[in-house]
Design a protein around this motif. Sequence first.
Motif, PDB file in Angstrom:
ATOM      1  N   PHE A  11       0.830  -1.207   0.000  1.00  0.00           N
ATOM      2  CA  PHE A  11       0.000   0.000   0.000  1.00  0.00           C
ATOM      3  C   PHE A  11       0.863   1.255   0.000  1.00  0.00           C
ATOM      4  O   PHE A  11       0.513   2.277  -0.580  1.00  0.00           O
ATOM      5  CB  PHE A  11      -0.925  -0.020   1.219  1.00  0.00           C
ATOM      6  CG  PHE A  11      -1.910   1.116   1.263  1.00  0.00           C
ATOM      7  CD1 PHE A  11      -2.617   1.501   0.133  1.00  0.00           C
ATOM      8  CD2 PHE A  11      -2.142   1.803   2.448  1.00  0.00           C
ATOM      9  CE1 PHE A  11      -3.535   2.553   0.176  1.00  0.00           C
ATOM     10  CE2 PHE A  11      -3.053   2.841   2.501  1.00  0.00           C
ATOM     11  CZ  PHE A  11      -3.753   3.216   1.361  1.00  0.00           C
ATOM     12  N   MET A  71      -0.125  -7.747  -4.301  1.00  0.00           N
ATOM     13  CA  MET A  71      -0.963  -6.621  -3.908  1.00  0.00           C
ATOM     14  C   MET A  71      -0.469  -5.311  -4.516  1.00  0.00           C
ATOM     15  O   MET A  71      -1.273  -4.430  -4.853  1.00  0.00           O
ATOM     16  CB  MET A  71      -1.028  -6.526  -2.377  1.00  0.00           C
ATOM     17  CG  MET A  71      -1.862  -7.632  -1.745  1.00  0.00           C
ATOM     18  SD  MET A  71      -2.133  -7.432   0.042  1.00  0.00           S
ATOM     19  CE  MET A  71      -0.545  -7.960   0.687  1.00  0.00           C
ATOM     20  N   MET A 122      -2.672  -2.717  -6.858  1.00  0.00           N
ATOM     21  CA  MET A 122      -2.902  -1.346  -6.403  1.00  0.00           C
ATOM     22  C   MET A 122      -2.149  -0.289  -7.198  1.00  0.00           C
ATOM     23  O   MET A 122      -2.377   0.911  -6.988  1.00  0.00           O
ATOM     24  CB  MET A 122      -2.539  -1.223  -4.917  1.00  0.00           C
ATOM     25  CG  MET A 122      -3.488  -1.960  -3.983  1.00  0.00           C
ATOM     26  SD  MET A 122      -3.207  -1.595  -2.231  1.00  0.00           S
ATOM     27  CE  MET A 122      -1.710  -2.530  -1.910  1.00  0.00           C
ATOM     28  N   TYR A 157      -5.700 -10.163   0.691  1.00  0.00           N
ATOM     29  CA  TYR A 157      -5.731  -9.621  -0.661  1.00  0.00           C
ATOM     30  C   TYR A 157      -6.983  -8.769  -0.902  1.00  0.00           C
ATOM     31  O   TYR A 157      -7.010  -7.913  -1.789  1.00  0.00           O
ATOM     32  CB  TYR A 157      -5.682 -10.750  -1.695  1.00  0.00           C
ATOM     33  CG  TYR A 157      -4.337 -11.417  -1.857  1.00  0.00           C
ATOM     34  CD1 TYR A 157      -3.231 -11.004  -1.116  1.00  0.00           C
ATOM     35  CD2 TYR A 157      -4.170 -12.468  -2.755  1.00  0.00           C
ATOM     36  CE1 TYR A 157      -2.002 -11.626  -1.261  1.00  0.00           C
ATOM     37  CE2 TYR A 157      -2.940 -13.090  -2.920  1.00  0.00           C
ATOM     38  CZ  TYR A 157      -1.856 -12.671  -2.169  1.00  0.00           C
ATOM     39  OH  TYR A 157      -0.628 -13.297  -2.321  1.00  0.00           O
ATOM     40  N   ALA A 167      -6.443  -5.013  -1.000  1.00  0.00           N
ATOM     41  CA  ALA A 167      -5.928  -4.407  -2.237  1.00  0.00           C
ATOM     42  C   ALA A 167      -7.080  -4.059  -3.177  1.00  0.00           C
ATOM     43  O   ALA A 167      -7.093  -2.984  -3.801  1.00  0.00           O
ATOM     44  CB  ALA A 167      -4.947  -5.360  -2.921  1.00  0.00           C
TER      45      ALA A 167
END
Length: 538
Positions: free
Chosen positions: A45, A132, A136, A189, A192
């Motif tokens: 992230f 992820m 993203m 997950y 995400a």
Amino acid sequence: MSLLRSAATISGLTLLSRITGLARDILIARTFGASPLTDAFWVAFRIPNLLRRLFAEGAFAQAFVPILGEARNKHPEEKVKTLLDHVASLLTVALMLVTLLGIIATPWIVTIMASGMTRPENQTAFEAATWMTRVMFPYILCMSLVAFASGVLNTWRKFAIPAFTPVLLNIAMILACLFLTGYFSTPIYALAAGVMAGGIAQLTIQWLALAKLGLVPRLSLKVGQAWQDPVVRRIVKQMGPATLGVSVAQISILINTNIATWLAAGSVTWLSFADRLMEFPTALLGVALGTVLLPSLSAAHAKEDAQAYSQLMDWGLKLVFMLGMPAALGMAFLADGLVATLFNYGAFGSDDVFFTRSAVMAYAVGLIGILSVKILAPGFYAKQDIRTPVKIAIFVLISTQLLNVIFVPLLDHAGLALSIGLGATLNALCLYIGLRRKKIYIPQGKWPAFFIRLAPALLCMTGWLLFIQQYINWTEASPNTLIHTIGGFISGIIGESAFIFPVSRLVTLLLVLIGCGLVYFGVLLACGFRKHDFTRRK
């Protein structure tokens, strides 16, 4: 409408964003705890989020907003709309290429970002972070266009929508955590997918706000035509150095995340939750003031009104000290209560509270510096002076990493947080000295008298926190103290089952915070502070 009211509007909506963000993080902590997989999510992230802060909210906003404000004041509406078309088209094409390259190069990016995950025992976390991150990465495209829309809306003094839209990201992640985990072989997950849904929702709302003003840009793939626009070239030229000048703290966080992956499992998560708490005062005060100040400073510069320029800087800095110093004290002395109340449930145990608390206390040391940068940096950017902040940023970045060499061996992950805070303080000090030397900012108010009147309120609030903390054990299952009894009584009336965590601890924390507010602002009033001291007209 006063600048104080505009800042209060942004702060109120940002508070809503931070509350939903906390609810999101509480759910993540309760569901997934602090583990290698949660570390993988926060690393994944952080990569698009870092790019967003570096290029979208950071460099782009600081380069775009002053030039757009200047164009709006000097050029007809049709020419301003053409500028918006060119900037949006170039931004979209550039970010589409960045997104594509990022998805292809994800394994190498994760390796650079979190080299500790390349160890054989962390292979599962590395694979999760890679998956992820790829999902993203398009988030940076969404958020860059959101930053474009926010810059336009803020220039037109429509502050509410840009301040509100982050709530949509938090809601999307909460819904993903509650309802989508069962659809993935690796439950985390789902987060995400929630991030991407939140990015699309934010972009949709901002674009609708532009449409209401008749300012939706006409996107085109003819980037050559956009590049021929001399104003677009000015913005791009400003963005390069502004990327480093505005975002030095983000670059330090990137390096610190890498270092944290070499420390104990959970270190990235502990730092992320501590960062979430630090973002409360940073966003509610620093970001709100910086947002309303930049257009006003740009206007004062365009009118060559040096006195108004300095008065605006005075106004922002005084609010930083008046509201930021009690926030720093609260974070330092109430770290246990904040972390335990918000995160100490489910998979997030008492050890996790201890390690997160130490990071929160370390961040608190540099909170005033972090907030002051949000006021001082626009002082340069409103005058389109990029070189000075860049030189300062390079010096601060090197200094922060030297501090890591000293503090990380002593304090582990908390040493990373302390280095960030001290680096931000050094950044603020250097920016202040630079503004004074260039005579951009000449303090107008009576600063010694201001601090003398502020000191008693800070001392009294500190005394209250030291006194009340003697009677509270935040991680104890059934504490037997008067304030907990009151909290338990109120929570019994409200009903524990209506919330995702026990209300008694939350009520206790709120009672302590209300006591802090009554003591602090009561003494401020006794010392002569009044609302009109901090009200400025636009």
